[in-house]
Design a protein around this motif. Structure first.
Motif, PDB file in Angstrom:
ATOM      1  N   ALA A   1      43.149  35.018  44.026  1.00 30.42           N
ATOM      2  CA  ALA A   1      42.561  36.515  43.123  1.00 30.42           C
ATOM      3  C   ALA A   1      43.237  36.528  41.857  1.00 30.42           C
ATOM      4  N   CYS A   2      42.408  36.539  40.806  1.00 31.43           N
ATOM      5  CA  CYS A   2      42.830  36.268  39.326  1.00 31.43           C
ATOM      6  C   CYS A   2      43.149  37.792  39.153  1.00 31.43           C
ATOM      7  N   ASN A   3      44.463  37.966  38.820  1.00 34.22           N
ATOM      8  CA  ASN A   3      44.973  39.651  38.375  1.00 34.22           C
ATOM      9  C   ASN A   3      44.923  39.786  36.834  1.00 34.22           C
ATOM     10  N   ASP A   4      44.181  40.911  36.750  1.00 35.24           N
ATOM     11  CA  ASP A   4      43.817  41.647  35.385  1.00 35.24           C
ATOM     12  C   ASP A   4      44.800  41.875  34.386  1.00 35.24           C
ATOM     13  N   PHE A   5      45.315  40.931  33.659  1.00 36.69           N
ATOM     14  CA  PHE A   5      46.335  41.419  32.593  1.00 36.69           C
ATOM     15  C   PHE A   5      45.937  41.625  31.239  1.00 36.69           C
ATOM     16  N   GLY A   6      44.594  41.683  31.056  1.00 38.91           N
ATOM     17  CA  GLY A   6      44.206  41.855  29.704  1.00 38.91           C
ATOM     18  C   GLY A   6      43.945  40.707  28.799  1.00 38.91           C
ATOM     19  N   GLY A   7      44.303  39.539  29.377  1.00 38.35           N
ATOM     20  CA  GLY A   7      44.455  38.246  28.656  1.00 38.35           C
ATOM     21  C   GLY A   7      42.990  37.532  28.416  1.00 38.35           C
ATOM     22  N   PRO A   8      42.962  36.296  27.934  1.00 38.92           N
ATOM     23  CA  PRO A   8      41.641  35.825  27.674  1.00 38.92           C
ATOM     24  C   PRO A   8      41.015  35.561  29.214  1.00 38.92           C
ATOM     25  N   LYS A   9      39.365  35.970  28.976  1.00 35.08           N
ATOM     26  CA  LYS A   9      38.858  35.600  30.330  1.00 35.08           C
ATOM     27  C   LYS A   9      38.365  33.976  30.241  1.00 35.08           C
ATOM     28  N   HIS A  10      38.481  33.530  31.355  1.00 37.07           N
ATOM     29  CA  HIS A  10      37.861  32.287  31.916  1.00 37.07           C
ATOM     30  C   HIS A  10      36.953  32.295  32.548  1.00 37.07           C
TER      31      HIS A  10
ATOM     32  N   VAL B   1      38.277  35.145  43.199  1.00 34.47           N
ATOM     33  CA  VAL B   1      37.884  36.504  43.160  1.00 34.47           C
ATOM     34  C   VAL B   1      38.851  37.254  42.057  1.00 34.47           C
ATOM     35  N   ASP B   2      38.255  38.195  41.508  1.00 36.63           N
ATOM     36  CA  ASP B   2      38.843  39.013  40.272  1.00 36.63           C
ATOM     37  C   ASP B   2      39.512  40.341  40.981  1.00 36.63           C
ATOM     38  N   CYS B   3      40.684  40.624  40.461  1.00 40.05           N
ATOM     39  CA  CYS B   3      41.516  41.556  41.229  1.00 40.05           C
ATOM     40  C   CYS B   3      42.483  42.385  40.084  1.00 40.05           C
ATOM     41  N   ASP B   4      42.543  43.686  40.214  1.00 48.13           N
ATOM     42  CA  ASP B   4      43.590  44.626  39.501  1.00 48.13           C
ATOM     43  C   ASP B   4      44.542  45.082  40.497  1.00 48.13           C
ATOM     44  N   ALA B   5      45.868  44.478  40.638  1.00 50.04           N
ATOM     45  CA  ALA B   5      46.847  44.800  41.464  1.00 50.04           C
ATOM     46  C   ALA B   5      47.260  45.903  41.539  1.00 50.04           C
ATOM     47  N   ARG B   6      47.063  46.724  40.751  1.00 46.46           N
ATOM     48  CA  ARG B   6      47.123  48.288  40.447  1.00 46.46           C
ATOM     49  C   ARG B   6      46.339  49.088  41.281  1.00 46.46           C
ATOM     50  N   SER B   7      45.219  48.717  41.604  1.00 47.38           N
ATOM     51  CA  SER B   7      44.126  49.627  42.096  1.00 47.38           C
ATOM     52  C   SER B   7      44.054  49.195  43.791  1.00 47.38           C
ATOM     53  N   ARG B   8      44.202  50.238  44.262  1.00 45.40           N
ATOM     54  CA  ARG B   8      44.072  49.839  45.917  1.00 45.40           C
ATOM     55  C   ARG B   8      42.723  49.443  46.406  1.00 45.40           C
ATOM     56  N   ASN B   9      41.743  49.772  45.576  1.00 46.66           N
ATOM     57  CA  ASN B   9      40.406  49.433  46.197  1.00 46.66           C
ATOM     58  C   ASN B   9      40.435  47.912  45.797  1.00 46.66           C
ATOM     59  N   SER B  10      40.521  47.597  44.588  1.00 47.15           N
ATOM     60  CA  SER B  10      40.500  46.313  44.221  1.00 47.15           C
ATOM     61  C   SER B  10      41.372  45.309  45.207  1.00 47.15           C
TER      62      SER B  10
END
Length: 205
Positions: free
Chosen positions: A145-154, A172-181
């Motif tokens: 899971a790629c956590n979203d830190f606002g860095g460059p997109k790959h 998969v993409d992920c935002d670890a701050r989001s329960r739904n994600s």
């Protein structure tokens, strides 16, 4: 990354029901500062147990803080959370420590694990190689899971190549701050486990 979740509203904390008799273990692992503690906190139905300690100046000599200078606390054993799947089945979440000096704990933490999530920071992909190596060594199924830190997109191809991922490992993409994600990541892992089980059954005589 801070620990506030992006999902509004209070979380209902449920006591463990008396009929629960099947505990399923999932480990969330990855490099230092990728958001493992945040993920456990976001998705757990109980107040998570954590073993965070304040980072000190002494740790700067041994921890690579590149890209995470704002980090002030770190896990020194593991995080623990829980999700009730139904009246009998409980999912137990274990967040592994990320610093290299705590990697000796991983082999025991992986024992008895149904599957794992390798959480990665795309700004520091190389930090996740050891987690993937140990899971493959143990034969433990996992998703990345790629956590979203606002860095460059790959692109997916770039991430797979950097991590030397097998084509069969879900990414998969992920935002670890989001329960739904975070729930979506766990669902992806469960689906991966089901697919592996079905493929194994299909090959058995």
């Amino acid at each position: 990354m801070d620990y506030a979740t992006s999902d509004p509203g209070p979380r209902r904390r449920r006591p463990l029901i008396s009929t629960a008799d099947n505990g399923l273990k999932i480990v969330i692992t990855g490099g230092f500062g990728v958001g493992k503690t945040t993920m456990v906190r976001s998705v757990s139905e109980i107040r998570p147990l954590n073993t965070e300690e304040t980072m000190s100046a002494a740790g700067e000599a041994v921890d690579d803080l590149d890209g995470i200078r704002a980090k002030t606390a770190t896990t020194v054993a593991f995080d623990f959370g829980r999700i009730s799947l139904d009246d009998r089945n409980i999912l137990y979440l274990f967040g592994a420590p990320g610093q290299e000096r705590f990697w000796f704990l991983w082999d025991r933490l992986f024992a008895g694990t149904l599957g794992a999530v390798v959480l990665v920071d795309t700004r520091r992909l190389a930090d996740s190689w050891y987690a993937i190596d140990r899971l493959e060594h143990h034969g433990t199924p996992f998703v990345v899971a790629c956590n979203d830190f606002g860095g460059p997109k790959h692109t997916e191809e770039q991430v797979r190549k950097a991590l030397d991922l097998s084509p069969g490992v879900p990414l998969v993409d992920c935002d670890a701050r989001s329960r739904n994600s975070c729930k979506a990541v766990l669902i992806a892992l469960v689906q991966h486990l089901r697919d592996l089980s079905a493929a194994q059954e299909a090959t058995e005589p």
